[in-house]
Design a protein around this motif. Structure first.
Motif, PDB file in Angstrom:
ATOM      1  N   GLN A  38       0.844  -1.187   0.000  1.00 61.35           N
ATOM      2  CA  GLN A  38       0.000   0.000   0.000  1.00 61.35           C
ATOM      3  C   GLN A  38       0.880   1.237   0.000  1.00 61.35           C
ATOM      4  O   GLN A  38       1.638   1.473   0.953  1.00 61.35           O
ATOM      5  CB  GLN A  38      -0.912   0.006   1.231  1.00 61.35           C
ATOM      6  N   PHE A  39       0.775   2.042  -1.057  1.00 57.52           N
ATOM      7  CA  PHE A  39       1.474   3.315  -1.110  1.00 57.52           C
ATOM      8  C   PHE A  39       0.623   4.359  -0.418  1.00 57.52           C
ATOM      9  O   PHE A  39      -0.587   4.191  -0.270  1.00 57.52           O
ATOM     10  CB  PHE A  39       1.773   3.696  -2.564  1.00 57.52           C
ATOM     11  N   LEU A  44      -4.844  -1.027  -1.114  1.00 61.10           N
ATOM     12  CA  LEU A  44      -3.981  -2.205  -1.036  1.00 61.10           C
ATOM     13  C   LEU A  44      -3.944  -2.888  -2.398  1.00 61.10           C
ATOM     14  O   LEU A  44      -4.962  -3.054  -3.051  1.00 61.10           O
ATOM     15  CB  LEU A  44      -4.514  -3.210  -0.007  1.00 61.10           C
ATOM     16  N   MET A  45      -2.748  -3.283  -2.783  1.00 61.63           N
ATOM     17  CA  MET A  45      -2.563  -4.010  -4.035  1.00 61.63           C
ATOM     18  C   MET A  45      -2.028  -5.393  -3.704  1.00 61.63           C
ATOM     19  O   MET A  45      -0.988  -5.524  -3.055  1.00 61.63           O
ATOM     20  CB  MET A  45      -1.580  -3.276  -4.943  1.00 61.63           C
ATOM     21  N   LEU A  46      -2.738  -6.414  -4.157  1.00 58.06           N
ATOM     22  CA  LEU A  46      -2.281  -7.777  -3.928  1.00 58.06           C
ATOM     23  C   LEU A  46      -0.996  -8.018  -4.713  1.00 58.06           C
ATOM     24  O   LEU A  46      -0.938  -7.765  -5.916  1.00 58.06           O
ATOM     25  CB  LEU A  46      -3.361  -8.767  -4.367  1.00 58.06           C
ATOM     26  N   SER A  89       9.792   1.747  -1.132  1.00 56.92           N
ATOM     27  CA  SER A  89       9.273   2.250   0.136  1.00 56.92           C
ATOM     28  C   SER A  89       7.751   2.189   0.099  1.00 56.92           C
ATOM     29  O   SER A  89       7.112   2.733  -0.805  1.00 56.92           O
ATOM     30  CB  SER A  89       9.718   3.698   0.367  1.00 56.92           C
ATOM     31  N   SER A  90       7.194   1.507   1.078  1.00 61.33           N
ATOM     32  CA  SER A  90       5.743   1.295   1.074  1.00 61.33           C
ATOM     33  C   SER A  90       5.330   0.656   2.391  1.00 61.33           C
ATOM     34  O   SER A  90       6.159   0.400   3.267  1.00 61.33           O
ATOM     35  CB  SER A  90       5.375   0.375  -0.099  1.00 61.33           C
ATOM     36  N   LEU A 114       8.162   0.189   5.300  1.00 60.14           N
ATOM     37  CA  LEU A 114       9.531   0.144   4.790  1.00 60.14           C
ATOM     38  C   LEU A 114       9.904   1.476   4.175  1.00 60.14           C
ATOM     39  O   LEU A 114       9.186   1.999   3.330  1.00 60.14           O
ATOM     40  CB  LEU A 114       9.670  -0.957   3.728  1.00 60.14           C
ATOM     41  N   LEU A 115      11.034   2.007   4.617  1.00 54.69           N
ATOM     42  CA  LEU A 115      11.583   3.224   4.039  1.00 54.69           C
ATOM     43  C   LEU A 115      12.988   2.919   3.533  1.00 54.69           C
ATOM     44  O   LEU A 115      13.854   2.497   4.305  1.00 54.69           O
ATOM     45  CB  LEU A 115      11.626   4.351   5.074  1.00 54.69           C
TER      46      LEU A 115
END
Lengths: 117, 112
Positions: A38-39, A44-46, A89-90, A114-115
């Motif tokens: 998810q950005f 949300l993207m599977l 990053s997401s 995550l960055l």
């Protein structure tokens, strides 16, 4: 209480390094788990389906060599972001299905932010 | 794109008012689910409606499903400030394998 956990909850890494994210089902077994990304301010993207004992199934456009998935046991799936770059990053979220009252419900983990610098 | 359409993208209301969010999808489904997400947090499952159901209630939530129009709506009655969150619908594209495909979401803000 939580039925799916993720570790770590957040991670900062340098560009080019690999990052491993764990997803655990608590008190139940999951032969299948799912990874989503998810950005910011998006949905949300599977990304992929993690299958215990066999290879993961990736959604179209998701690089399997970039996002390595290992379903090590009936309660653990790991997602490794290899050679991470800033665009990786997401917010990464996993889910695991559990049968409750004759209905299968997807339980989502709390996510890992995550960055990549 | 995986994402179905959801509207409105943002909704701002006062406490006590009702909030209605809509979701559309393009494929056949076995069921459709609604989730809530507080800012930067994980998802909370709200309600599941099967393809052979037209309406379902859970507390202050009411979900409808129109498979002929491939659309669903989520109604939150008597909203509270604590309902402020993003709401997503998710469907399975007719698969029983557990994969979910999410709509774009609606950001709901409820003002006290």
């Amino acid at each position: 209480g939580a039925v799916v956990s993720q570790h770590p909850s957040w991670v900062i890494c340098k560009s080019g390094t690999s990052v491993k994210i764990e997803c655990r089902s608590l008190d139940f077994q999951a032969t299948t788990m799912f990874w989503y990304r998810q950005f910011p301010k998006q949905s949300l993207m599977l990304m992929a389906t993690s299958n215990e004992g066999s290879k993961a199934t990736y959604e179209q456009g998701v690089e399997k060599d970039k996002f390595l998935i290992n379903h090590a046991s009936l309660t653990l799936s790991t997602l490794t972001v290899t050679s991470a770059h800033p665009e990786d990053s997401s917010f990464y979220i996993c889910s695991a299905p559990r049968w409750d009252s004759s209905q299968e419900t997807q339980y989502f983990g709390p996510g890992t932010r995550l960055l990549v610098l | 794109s995986q994402q179905g359409e959801e509207d409105p993208q943002a909704l701002s209301i006062q406490e006590g008012e009702n909030a209605t969010m809509n979701c559309s999808y393009k494929t056949s489904i076995n069921n459709l689910q609604w989730y809530r997400q507080n800012s930067g947090r994980g998802l909370v499952h709200l309600i599941l409606i099967r393809s052979n159901e037209r309406e379902k209630h859970s507390g202050r939530l009411r979900v409808t499903l129109d498979t002929s129009k491939k659309s669903s709506s989520l109604l939150i009655t008597a909203s509270r400030a604590a309902d402020t969150a993003s709401y997503f619908c998710a469907h399975d594209r007719g698969s029983t394998l557990g994969r979910l495909y999410f709509g774009r979401g609606t950001q709901l803000t409820v003002w006290p």
